[in-house]
Design a protein around this motif. Structure first.
Motif: not given
Length: 276
Positions: A142-147, A167-168, A189-190, A201-204
């Motif tokens: 999703d765009p928000t969490n990807a940013a 940045p957003l 994201a979930g 690697l995982s961006a959680v």
């Protein structure tokens, strides 16, 4: 006869004054703020923050507080808008503003609280220095969490994004330097906590990390969070200057609140107002 009439007039005047006085008292009672309040949060760390760090402070101020836990991100704002709860804690400012606009609600962020940051986690590498060329990175789709993920990867020194990028709204297309040739795998994201086992690697996001019983401090890199992504206590705009709103802010700004955060919410990033 005249004395009798004068007495009757005086009696009527006294009765009218008494009635007016009683009316004023009743009106004052109606407009006084109740000390019986209800707060809402999604189940998890922010419900715990209310229970352990905010509600005790409000109870010291004489409030009787009921806590309602919600299982989604829709009902807490619906309940706030209808007046079923007096304040909620579960969302950041960007989500609140978008939700309120889309649903024609007049809601206001009252104060920013410490928030679980996104983290870069790995079961393959124990430090950023170990990351090899071509490593795979699971990122939110999703765009928000990807940013947030790409900003965090940049803070970790793993890539560089364009200086012209907002940045957003940063995305993979804004990456201008990728010295380790990282491969990005967009995932819901979930599901990112599970991706720690399959990707290098995982961006959680912090809320999902906590729900998966992950230790925030195990992250190779924690997000340097923009305050707009930190969670807020929200109220109806018409109540932003109420005594309850003032008391909530006073509790959150207290030393007791910060001590509970330091003791029980380790890894949570503090907003700018707490650091200054």
């Amino acid at each position: 006869m005249k004395k009798w009439l004068i007495g009757l007039v005086v009696l009527l005047a006294v009765s009218l004054l008494a009635a007016c006085g009683a009316g004023d008292t009743e009106e004052g009672t109606d407009t006084a703020e109740s000390k019986d309040i209800e707060l809402g949060a999604t189940a998890g760390p922010y419900s715990d923050m209310l229970k352990n760090a905010i509600i005790p402070g409000l109870e010291e101020k004489g409030y009787t507080v009921k806590l309602t836990e919600f299982s989604d991100y829709i009902q807490p704002n619906n309940a706030l808008d209808t007046g079923d709860i007096d304040a909620n804690l579960f969302q950041h400012t960007i989500y609140l503003e978008d939700f309120a606009e889309q649903n024609n609600m007049d809601l206001t962020p009252l104060i920013i609280v410490p928030t679980a940051p996104m983290g870069i986690y790995s079961e393959v590498y124990k430090s950023l220095d170990e990351i090899k060329d071509g490593a795979t990175v699971a990122v939110p789709n999703d765009p928000t969490n990807a940013a947030r993920a790409f900003n965090t990867l940049q803070d970790a020194g793993l890539l560089t994004v364009s200086q012209d990028a907002d940045p957003l709204t940063v995305s993979e297309r804004d990456v201008v330097e990728n010295p380790k040739n990282l491969k990005f795998q967009p995932i819901e994201a979930g599901q990112l906590p599970r991706a720690v086992e399959s990707a290098d690697l995982s961006a959680v996001p912090g809320n999902f990390a906590i729900a998966a019983k992950m230790n925030l401090l195990d992250a190779l890199q924690l997000e340097n969070m923009d305050d707009r992504y930190r969670n807020v206590v929200a109220v109806k705009t018409e109540n932003k200057d109420s005594q309850l709103a003032k008391d909530i802010k006073e509790v959150v700004e207290s030393d007791k609140f910060e001590k509970v955060i330091d003791d029980e919410f380790q890894g949570f990033g503090k907003p700018e107002w707490m650091i200054k």
